[in-house]
Motif scaffolding. Structure first.
Motif, PDB file in Angstrom:
ATOM      1  N   LEU A  98      -4.353  -1.386  11.339  1.00 41.75           N
ATOM      2  CA  LEU A  98      -3.194  -0.490  11.245  1.00 41.75           C
ATOM      3  C   LEU A  98      -2.408  -0.726   9.957  1.00 41.75           C
ATOM      4  O   LEU A  98      -1.848   0.207   9.361  1.00 41.75           O
ATOM      5  CB  LEU A  98      -2.285  -0.747  12.461  1.00 41.75           C
ATOM      6  CG  LEU A  98      -0.976   0.016  12.552  1.00 41.75           C
ATOM      7  CD1 LEU A  98      -1.241   1.495  12.832  1.00 41.75           C
ATOM      8  CD2 LEU A  98      -0.082  -0.546  13.684  1.00 41.75           C
ATOM      9  N   PHE A  99      -2.369  -1.980   9.514  1.00 40.46           N
ATOM     10  CA  PHE A  99      -1.549  -2.322   8.349  1.00 40.46           C
ATOM     11  C   PHE A  99      -2.355  -2.416   7.056  1.00 40.46           C
ATOM     12  O   PHE A  99      -1.783  -2.354   5.978  1.00 40.46           O
ATOM     13  CB  PHE A  99      -0.830  -3.655   8.598  1.00 40.46           C
ATOM     14  CG  PHE A  99       0.057  -3.633   9.800  1.00 40.46           C
ATOM     15  CD1 PHE A  99       1.287  -2.994   9.740  1.00 40.46           C
ATOM     16  CD2 PHE A  99      -0.332  -4.205  11.004  1.00 40.46           C
ATOM     17  CE1 PHE A  99       2.109  -2.945  10.857  1.00 40.46           C
ATOM     18  CE2 PHE A  99       0.471  -4.160  12.118  1.00 40.46           C
ATOM     19  CZ  PHE A  99       1.697  -3.526  12.052  1.00 40.46           C
ATOM     20  N   THR A 100      -3.650  -2.623   7.182  1.00 43.89           N
ATOM     21  CA  THR A 100      -4.435  -2.948   5.983  1.00 43.89           C
ATOM     22  C   THR A 100      -5.314  -1.794   5.505  1.00 43.89           C
ATOM     23  O   THR A 100      -6.034  -1.950   4.512  1.00 43.89           O
ATOM     24  CB  THR A 100      -5.328  -4.179   6.251  1.00 43.89           C
ATOM     25  OG1 THR A 100      -6.231  -3.868   7.319  1.00 43.89           O
ATOM     26  CG2 THR A 100      -4.493  -5.388   6.629  1.00 43.89           C
ATOM     27  N   LYS A 101      -5.275  -0.675   6.181  1.00 45.86           N
ATOM     28  CA  LYS A 101      -6.107   0.471   5.796  1.00 45.86           C
ATOM     29  C   LYS A 101      -5.810   0.861   4.344  1.00 45.86           C
ATOM     30  O   LYS A 101      -4.652   1.112   3.994  1.00 45.86           O
ATOM     31  CB  LYS A 101      -5.795   1.658   6.723  1.00 45.86           C
ATOM     32  CG  LYS A 101      -6.964   2.613   6.909  1.00 45.86           C
ATOM     33  CD  LYS A 101      -6.553   3.735   7.847  1.00 45.86           C
ATOM     34  CE  LYS A 101      -6.953   5.079   7.242  1.00 45.86           C
ATOM     35  NZ  LYS A 101      -6.434   6.198   8.048  1.00 45.86           N
ATOM     36  N   GLY A 102      -6.855   0.868   3.529  1.00 47.22           N
ATOM     37  CA  GLY A 102      -6.663   1.194   2.121  1.00 47.22           C
ATOM     38  C   GLY A 102      -6.745  -0.024   1.224  1.00 47.22           C
ATOM     39  O   GLY A 102      -6.873   0.091   0.004  1.00 47.22           O
ATOM     40  N   LEU A 114       0.839  -1.201   0.000  1.00 48.85           N
ATOM     41  CA  LEU A 114       0.000   0.000   0.000  1.00 48.85           C
ATOM     42  C   LEU A 114       0.873   1.251   0.000  1.00 48.85           C
ATOM     43  O   LEU A 114       0.605   2.215  -0.726  1.00 48.85           O
ATOM     44  CB  LEU A 114      -0.914  -0.013   1.236  1.00 48.85           C
ATOM     45  CG  LEU A 114      -1.985  -1.116   1.220  1.00 48.85           C
ATOM     46  CD1 LEU A 114      -2.589  -1.306   2.618  1.00 48.85           C
ATOM     47  CD2 LEU A 114      -3.084  -0.797   0.190  1.00 48.85           C
ATOM     48  N   GLY A 115       1.927   1.213   0.775  1.00 51.17           N
ATOM     49  CA  GLY A 115       2.823   2.370   0.850  1.00 51.17           C
ATOM     50  C   GLY A 115       3.459   2.700  -0.490  1.00 51.17           C
ATOM     51  O   GLY A 115       3.701   3.875  -0.811  1.00 51.17           O
ATOM     52  N   MET A 116       3.735   1.682  -1.291  1.00 50.81           N
ATOM     53  CA  MET A 116       4.332   1.908  -2.613  1.00 50.81           C
ATOM     54  C   MET A 116       3.275   2.333  -3.637  1.00 50.81           C
ATOM     55  O   MET A 116       3.592   2.568  -4.805  1.00 50.81           O
ATOM     56  CB  MET A 116       5.059   0.649  -3.109  1.00 50.81           C
ATOM     57  CG  MET A 116       6.301   0.281  -2.302  1.00 50.81           C
ATOM     58  SD  MET A 116       7.491   1.646  -2.088  1.00 50.81           S
ATOM     59  CE  MET A 116       8.062   1.886  -3.785  1.00 50.81           C
ATOM     60  N   GLY A 117       2.011   2.404  -3.195  1.00 49.14           N
ATOM     61  CA  GLY A 117       0.960   2.920  -4.074  1.00 49.14           C
ATOM     62  C   GLY A 117       0.286   1.868  -4.931  1.00 49.14           C
ATOM     63  O   GLY A 117      -0.458   2.194  -5.864  1.00 49.14           O
ATOM     64  N   HIS A 118       0.531   0.581  -4.629  1.00 47.42           N
ATOM     65  CA  HIS A 118      -0.118  -0.473  -5.403  1.00 47.42           C
ATOM     66  C   HIS A 118      -1.520  -0.731  -4.847  1.00 47.42           C
ATOM     67  O   HIS A 118      -1.773  -0.521  -3.657  1.00 47.42           O
ATOM     68  CB  HIS A 118       0.687  -1.780  -5.314  1.00 47.42           C
ATOM     69  CG  HIS A 118       2.053  -1.665  -5.896  1.00 47.42           C
ATOM     70  ND1 HIS A 118       2.299  -1.137  -7.145  1.00 47.42           N
ATOM     71  CD2 HIS A 118       3.270  -2.005  -5.392  1.00 47.42           C
ATOM     72  CE1 HIS A 118       3.609  -1.162  -7.380  1.00 47.42           C
ATOM     73  NE2 HIS A 118       4.219  -1.680  -6.335  1.00 47.42           N
ATOM     74  N   SER A 119      -2.382  -1.229  -5.733  1.00 44.20           N
ATOM     75  CA  SER A 119      -3.707  -1.618  -5.266  1.00 44.20           C
ATOM     76  C   SER A 119      -3.576  -3.006  -4.636  1.00 44.20           C
ATOM     77  O   SER A 119      -2.903  -3.893  -5.177  1.00 44.20           O
ATOM     78  CB  SER A 119      -4.696  -1.637  -6.430  1.00 44.20           C
ATOM     79  OG  SER A 119      -4.921  -2.956  -6.861  1.00 44.20           O
ATOM     80  N   LEU A 120      -4.155  -3.183  -3.467  1.00 42.54           N
ATOM     81  CA  LEU A 120      -4.024  -4.450  -2.742  1.00 42.54           C
ATOM     82  C   LEU A 120      -5.384  -5.007  -2.334  1.00 42.54           C
ATOM     83  O   LEU A 120      -6.195  -4.294  -1.734  1.00 42.54           O
ATOM     84  CB  LEU A 120      -3.172  -4.249  -1.479  1.00 42.54           C
ATOM     85  CG  LEU A 120      -3.026  -5.482  -0.569  1.00 42.54           C
ATOM     86  CD1 LEU A 120      -2.232  -6.585  -1.247  1.00 42.54           C
ATOM     87  CD2 LEU A 120      -2.375  -5.093   0.756  1.00 42.54           C
ATOM     88  N   THR A 121      -5.604  -6.264  -2.684  1.00 37.84           N
ATOM     89  CA  THR A 121      -6.786  -6.982  -2.208  1.00 37.84           C
ATOM     90  C   THR A 121      -6.313  -8.063  -1.239  1.00 37.84           C
ATOM     91  O   THR A 121      -5.364  -8.793  -1.551  1.00 37.84           O
ATOM     92  CB  THR A 121      -7.518  -7.641  -3.399  1.00 37.84           C
ATOM     93  OG1 THR A 121      -7.868  -6.617  -4.333  1.00 37.84           O
ATOM     94  CG2 THR A 121      -8.766  -8.376  -2.932  1.00 37.84           C
ATOM     95  N   ILE A 122      -6.960  -8.126  -0.097  1.00 40.01           N
ATOM     96  CA  ILE A 122      -6.608  -9.153   0.888  1.00 40.01           C
ATOM     97  C   ILE A 122      -7.787 -10.108   1.010  1.00 40.01           C
ATOM     98  O   ILE A 122      -8.931  -9.671   1.173  1.00 40.01           O
ATOM     99  CB  ILE A 122      -6.288  -8.547   2.266  1.00 40.01           C
ATOM    100  CG1 ILE A 122      -5.190  -7.488   2.129  1.00 40.01           C
ATOM    101  CG2 ILE A 122      -5.861  -9.626   3.256  1.00 40.01           C
ATOM    102  CD1 ILE A 122      -4.850  -6.769   3.426  1.00 40.01           C
TER     103      ILE A 122
END
Lengths: 315, 315, 315
Positions: free
Chosen positions: B213-217, B194-202
């Motif tokens: 805290l880690f997964t926001k976004g 997320l920090g690198m600006g990639h789209s992330l699906t979990i």
């Protein structure tokens, strides 16, 4: 000096202290002195400070250190002559020590006491067998009865913090512990402190007399408060009974060193070889305060080892 | 950056990635940059890749690495302030960390979570105590909640395999396991991706929500098939429950990643931090096929560590 | 030679012996040959001589050795293809070996036999899996069935002590032991001794026949006294039964080698790979006397390893 196992004499010790302090200023000043040489560091018991400080010391001199945790990576060694080896021991010290001697230029060995066989411990039997059969200079990383690299680091520390006080009052005080602890640090500290010509008072509960071989010349005082009066350096250490060998005779918490214990020793610096059990041997207030020299001692372990290794490179 | 413990910002991370890729092309290009420096690598838990890759990284820069397996070679450390140390712990972290800080220029530490004390784990208590008392730059070799060197290696790998695809779809999928596994790798992968600006699906079974805290976004999708559609990078990882802390709520084998799972993601590359349990987390067919990047990630661990150590040598 | 796992041919072996003897005279003559190269030494079983001699050998050539005690520092590896890894094994050999292959230029591996699964041991299954998946040259540090670095050191020693005797009589004699011991040293010694063209007599109690793969061409003699007559070199070694796989069939003390056993072999030199159980396999009188070459063999381990590593640096 063929091996570094004990206090030899004041002159040599002073030379080692001075060299250590020179290395402390400039750790790499002899960085190629040991090029091509190797030191084998053999541990029959666990270690943190001793192992790392010896590795760093060797490396500062260009000596390649190789660590062998014989207690974990190796196998059980037979120490006794003439045994029929049909039980748990896999290799005789004669053979293992000779091989290690042929692989290294210098050996360094840690071998704790049994604390059950007084006779063997007093004679430093296990350590002695390594020395006997290795055929190379051996540096003690703590044997059954002595810990000379620690004591050298302690004397370096005393010299550093003693500039204005030429005749410091040094006190070695017993402290409580829950385990049976070897005598090596206490013995060596007494041996070196007395050997360097300092006045030494040893205080402990009755029954905790150390081997007189190491304490001859020291004042023994079983009243801790009295012993600590006007002390300049207070060395805190537990040890198990020597006379009732290896036994714990007391865990009396009033022997823990606190600020209160030092109320009549306002300038006292406090020393300990580490690892220390906080609030059992020594209080947090002391360890976290200005009196504590324990981190300085630990750092000086590097230069103590470097000085000794350097000495052997000269021979 | 005083310590390397987490994702800091995109700019710094991109700089570390680029430097790592430069080292990958020419590992020894700064081979004297760290001459005379030492890194102490302290493991409270076992390691293979992390230990060796850090040693190689240091050595590529002329930094001397010394490894301490505290869990095996050392002794139990007391982590709590003010304790009366009359039980199993032999040395306080305050004292041990300060000594290690005085022995090394950089420290690197691995300290896994308890998975039983959520409060302490969330606060990264053990790792934090090392950082607090060592007085030197500390590199995390995996703490209770993060594994930043792994995540840096993962981002390096994504950048390498992502040239033509500027907005990759990255999916982090939970996989079955038989043991309660920490959250550190999953947390950090989410944080860095997320920090690198990639789209992330979990994607994970219900009850396996990670710390927000880690997964926001990130997009959370409990239907694995749906989550994997058109994925470019699929990161496979087990973790235990965060809400029902440290518990195993499911071992449902349908969550194992197979070729079948990727039927709607023809171009997906598959990642895992290793060690991987074959045919439990991930199928042989994927690990032995062209989609797998796991060996690339492992190799990039060297250059991730080298980039970070190099960064500290500049400060 | 892609890997060093066994006797290849007389010409190559003679070349390795000669190079080893050249290194023995001048250990650092190729001290920069391996600059920038690394050897990963992976132990699935304990080691003393092998580990240290390999480290020294590598270091003499400028090669950086890194030791991994997988049995203690790592975790259990899965060796079987296609397994569902939902039990005790944490990582598959495929993945671990490939990572190690990507981290090192040369690998060296020790993997003892199970002594319970004859089929797997004969096929050197565990060792073979490392070789298969590492993608780098592998040096055996003792596998289930061979110990070629030991055998090379043994042949170096025989050549050193054999100058006046061009056709030495070499005897391999079984000796008693209390544990079930692998066949690797005995197998390899036979393989190399025969391969170098020496006459070899093997003596052991009935039931202790070695795998004929290694002993073809040797004289088998179950009468030890007869076998030892006029021997020039006597190699003493225990091994468990091969036919009744891994079993101890005899501990008959009359098979221990003593001066008395050698009454008809006045010039015999006595060899053993160490560790040796004194007064069980071999008597003190022999080990402490002039016949014993065991320390020479141990020292030659360095130069055997150095010769082999040097050979791989050429390829």
């Amino acid at each position: 000096m063929n091996h570094f196992t004990k206090f030899e004499n004041k002159e040599l010790s002073q030379k080692l202290i001075d060299l250590a302090l020179a290395y402390k200023k400039e750790p790499r000043k002899d960085q190629h002195k040991g090029d091509g040489k190797r030191i084998g560091c053999i541990f029959l018991n666990p270690s943190l400070r001793t192992r790392v400080s010896t590795q760093l010391a060797a490396s500062n001199l260009g000596v390649e250190p190789i660590v062998l945790n014989m207690d974990k990576e190796g196998w059980a060694l037979e120490m006794r002559e003439g045994e029929i080896m049909n039980k748990g021991t896999v290799e005789h010290i004669k053979d293992a020590a000779a091989v290690l001697g042929s692989y290294f230029d210098i050996l360094a060995i840690r071998a704790f006491p049994s604390l059950t066989n007084r006779e063997e411990d007093i004679n430093d039997f296990v350590f002695g067998q390594f020395v006997r059969y290795s055929g190379k200079p051996v540096i003690s990383l703590e044997s059954a009865i002595r810990h000379p690299l620690q004591s050298l680091a302690d004397q370096i520390t005393i010299q550093e913090y003693c500039k204005k006080n030429e005749n410091p009052k040094v006190v070695l005080t017993w402290a409580p512990h829950i385990k049976a602890i070897p005598h090596a640090v206490a013995n060596s500290f007494a041996e070196w402190t007395l050997g360097m010509g300092h006045s030494l008072t040893i205080t402990h509960p009755e029954g905790y007399e150390l081997d007189p071989l190491f304490t001859k010349g020291a004042t023994i005082e079983t009243n801790q408060s009295k012993a600590l009066e006007d002390a300049d350096f207070v060395y805190v250490k537990n040890w198990s009974s020597f006379n009732d060998y290896g036994k714990i005779l007391s865990t009396d918490p009033s022997w823990m060193l606190t600020e209160q214990s030092l109320s009549k020793a306002p300038h006292a610096k406090v020393m300990h070889c580490l690892p220390v059990r906080r609030n059992l041997e020594l209080s947090d207030e002391i360890l976290d305060g200005d009196r504590a020299l324990v981190q300085k001692q630990a750092e000086n372990r590097i230069y103590a080892a470097q000085s000794v290794i350097s000495h052997f490179l000269d021979s």
